[in-house]
Design a protein around this motif. Sequence first.
Motif, mmCIF file in Angstrom:
data_model
loop_
_atom_site.group_PDB
_atom_site.id
_atom_site.type_symbol
_atom_site.label_atom_id
_atom_site.label_comp_id
_atom_site.label_asym_id
_atom_site.label_seq_id
_atom_site.Cartn_x
_atom_site.Cartn_y
_atom_site.Cartn_z
ATOM 1 N N SER A 1 -12.457 -9.654 7.736
ATOM 2 C CA SER A 1 -13.786 -9.882 7.166
ATOM 3 C C SER A 1 -14.036 -11.387 7.060
ATOM 4 N N THR B 1 7.770 -4.762 9.002
ATOM 5 C CA THR B 1 6.837 -3.841 9.668
ATOM 6 C C THR B 1 6.222 -4.528 10.887
ATOM 7 N N PRO C 1 0.816 -1.226 0.000
ATOM 8 C CA PRO C 1 0.000 0.000 0.000
ATOM 9 C C PRO C 1 0.850 1.276 0.000
ATOM 10 N N GLY D 1 -0.840 -8.091 8.794
ATOM 11 C CA GLY D 1 -1.629 -8.903 9.720
ATOM 12 C C GLY D 1 -1.357 -10.398 9.583
ATOM 13 N N VAL E 1 -0.876 2.848 12.136
ATOM 14 C CA VAL E 1 -1.530 3.897 11.349
ATOM 15 C C VAL E 1 -1.361 5.212 12.105
HETATM 16 N N1 LIG Z 1 3.748 2.815 10.003
HETATM 17 C C1 LIG Z 1 4.346 2.152 9.032
HETATM 18 O O1 LIG Z 1 5.592 2.270 8.807
HETATM 19 C C2 LIG Z 1 3.549 1.213 8.196
HETATM 20 C C3 LIG Z 1 2.180 1.255 8.277
HETATM 21 N N2 LIG Z 1 1.443 0.387 7.550
HETATM 22 C C4 LIG Z 1 -0.007 0.479 7.696
HETATM 23 O O2 LIG Z 1 -0.451 -0.748 8.254
HETATM 24 C C5 LIG Z 1 -1.699 -1.074 7.721
HETATM 25 C C6 LIG Z 1 -1.698 -2.506 7.211
HETATM 26 O O3 LIG Z 1 -0.820 -2.618 6.101
HETATM 27 P P1 LIG Z 1 -0.963 -3.851 5.111
HETATM 28 O O4 LIG Z 1 -1.183 -5.089 5.894
HETATM 29 O O5 LIG Z 1 0.191 -3.811 4.198
HETATM 30 O O6 LIG Z 1 -2.299 -3.447 4.333
HETATM 31 P P2 LIG Z 1 -3.312 -4.392 3.533
HETATM 32 O O7 LIG Z 1 -4.057 -3.512 2.607
HETATM 33 O O8 LIG Z 1 -2.597 -5.585 3.007
HETATM 34 O O9 LIG Z 1 -4.290 -4.932 4.668
HETATM 35 C C7 LIG Z 1 -5.226 -4.159 5.335
HETATM 36 C C8 LIG Z 1 -6.302 -5.140 5.833
HETATM 37 O O10 LIG Z 1 -7.134 -4.434 6.749
HETATM 38 C C9 LIG Z 1 -8.391 -5.074 6.712
HETATM 39 N N3 LIG Z 1 -9.393 -4.147 7.216
HETATM 40 C C10 LIG Z 1 -9.865 -3.021 6.633
HETATM 41 N N4 LIG Z 1 -10.743 -2.419 7.466
HETATM 42 C C11 LIG Z 1 -10.796 -3.181 8.590
HETATM 43 C C12 LIG Z 1 -11.506 -3.081 9.820
HETATM 44 N N5 LIG Z 1 -12.345 -2.069 10.061
HETATM 45 N N6 LIG Z 1 -11.297 -4.033 10.753
HETATM 46 C C13 LIG Z 1 -10.440 -5.053 10.539
HETATM 47 N N7 LIG Z 1 -9.746 -5.212 9.376
HETATM 48 C C14 LIG Z 1 -9.926 -4.286 8.423
HETATM 49 C C15 LIG Z 1 -8.628 -5.535 5.292
HETATM 50 O O11 LIG Z 1 -9.104 -6.824 5.481
HETATM 51 P P3 LIG Z 1 -10.423 -7.517 4.885
HETATM 52 O O12 LIG Z 1 -10.078 -7.854 3.462
HETATM 53 O O13 LIG Z 1 -10.558 -8.702 5.757
HETATM 54 O O14 LIG Z 1 -11.532 -6.515 4.987
HETATM 55 C C16 LIG Z 1 -7.196 -5.634 4.705
HETATM 56 O O15 LIG Z 1 -6.836 -6.970 4.414
HETATM 57 C C17 LIG Z 1 -2.026 -0.048 6.636
HETATM 58 O O16 LIG Z 1 -2.894 0.924 7.194
HETATM 59 C C18 LIG Z 1 -0.688 0.572 6.336
HETATM 60 O O17 LIG Z 1 -0.820 1.911 5.927
HETATM 61 C C19 LIG Z 1 2.009 -0.560 6.755
HETATM 62 C C20 LIG Z 1 3.368 -0.639 6.624
HETATM 63 C C21 LIG Z 1 4.259 0.294 7.301
#
Ligand SMILES: NC(=O)C1=CN([C@@H]2O[C@H](COP(=O)(O)OP(=O)(O)OC[C@H]3O[C@@H](n4cnc5c(N)ncnc54)[C@H](OP(=O)(O)O)[C@@H]3O)[C@@H](O)[C@H]2O)C=CC1
Length: 355
Positions: free
Chosen positions: A228, A178, A76, A209, A292
């Motif tokens: 989900s 991460t 992302p 995750g 986040v």
């Molecule tokens: N601070 C930092 O340096 C970094 C921060 N991040 C942040 O970490 C987060 C995760 O990254 P990444 O795993 O790569 O992202 P992904 O897009 O791979 O995964 C995010 C997941 O969050 C799930 N999701 C969305 N809304 C909800 C909710 N309300 N409750 C529970 N699950 C939810 C979705 O799952 P489903 O399909 O099951 O809905 C999706 O699979 C992102 O926000 C990213 O910006 C990432 C890397 C570095």
Amino acid sequence: MLSWGAAGRRALRWASGRAQARGLRASPRARTAMPSWVIDRYGSNEVLRFTRDMMFPIIHFPNEVIIKVHAASLNPIDLSMRSGYGATALNMKRDPLKLKTGETEFPITLGRDVSGVVMECGLGVSYFKPGDEVWAAIPPWKQGTLSEFVVASGNEVSFKPKCLSHTEAAALPYVGLTAWSALNQVGGLNQSNCSGKRILILGASGGVGTFAVQLMKAWDAHVTAVCSHDASTLVKKLGADDVIDYKSGNLEEQLKTLPLFDFILDNVGGSTEKWALDLLKKWSGATYVTLVTPFLINMDKLGVADGMLQTGVTVGSKTLKHLLKGVHYRWAFFMPSGPSLDEIAELVDSGKVCQ
Ligand SMILES: NC(=O)C1=CN([C@@H]2O[C@H](COP(=O)(O)OP(=O)(O)OC[C@H]3O[C@@H](n4cnc5c(N)ncnc54)[C@H](OP(=O)(O)O)[C@@H]3O)[C@@H](O)[C@H]2O)C=CC1
């Protein structure tokens, strides 16, 4: 806890870096250009440009290696960076000479993950040699991996897990590091203190995750995963003990029916932060870590000085507020690290983590 193997490798990395002469290796290469995907301005997908004329990477420091990219992957953050996210802070870390002379940061090559083969090493590198199969996550202020070759610091690189192909390996470094940073370096969890701990992972089905679920199970914790319904079979297969569907009913109410947690990893952010900390055990060292954060956004919006000030005030006041309520509140960030990737490679090769 580090295994002896990992501790030994850390010592070897340190010693080899110190023992070598300082200096750069004269490159025998005749090539000056290579193919890459680049952007020349921020925007949506139309700003991506394929070129055969990207400048060939050069070893600037004795601890650097050039990797021939066999596989790269997107996260992302690449989409966000394409749109300009974090540009203020990242430009500070990019080539300062270039920015001083008024040149822009472009062209930028996106892509953080690489699996490939070492092609050339600086004179300070003895831990790797040309021909080694390696993997790495390149920090976002450096040129990325959507290229034929990429340059990385030797400390950011690790030997690729033997059981993975290059394509499989390129899916892991950025999300793995991460999760490692959030759980281990910021959260303080390790193999020796995790057994039986109740861990809640919000956003358990994404890249970070799914890695976090597996790491926590490898360290013998009890894992409650929130994702989900569509992803619940996958997350259960990865080892989660309880899986909660955030789309079926009120998530906060569902989680309140469970015993309190020792640790929460929040990959979702937003309003989750308002209630999630109430799910932690009080006055027992329980910790909430979120990935986040508004760190880069603050700098983009307010500039470097005011952005950093705002960030300091926000994180400081939240930490204090929650400390007074008996829980720890932390922000975590991706950290490039070859030694941590060594430990992740060991977990992958032992079958405890899959890609
Ligand atoms: N601070 C930092 O340096 C970094 C921060 N991040 C942040 O970490 C987060 C995760 O990254 P990444 O795993 O790569 O992202 P992904 O897009 O791979 O995964 C995010 C997941 O969050 C799930 N999701 C969305 N809304 C909800 C909710 N309300 N409750 C529970 N699950 C939810 C979705 O799952 P489903 O399909 O099951 O809905 C999706 O699979 C992102 O926000 C990213 O910006 C990432 C890397 C570095």
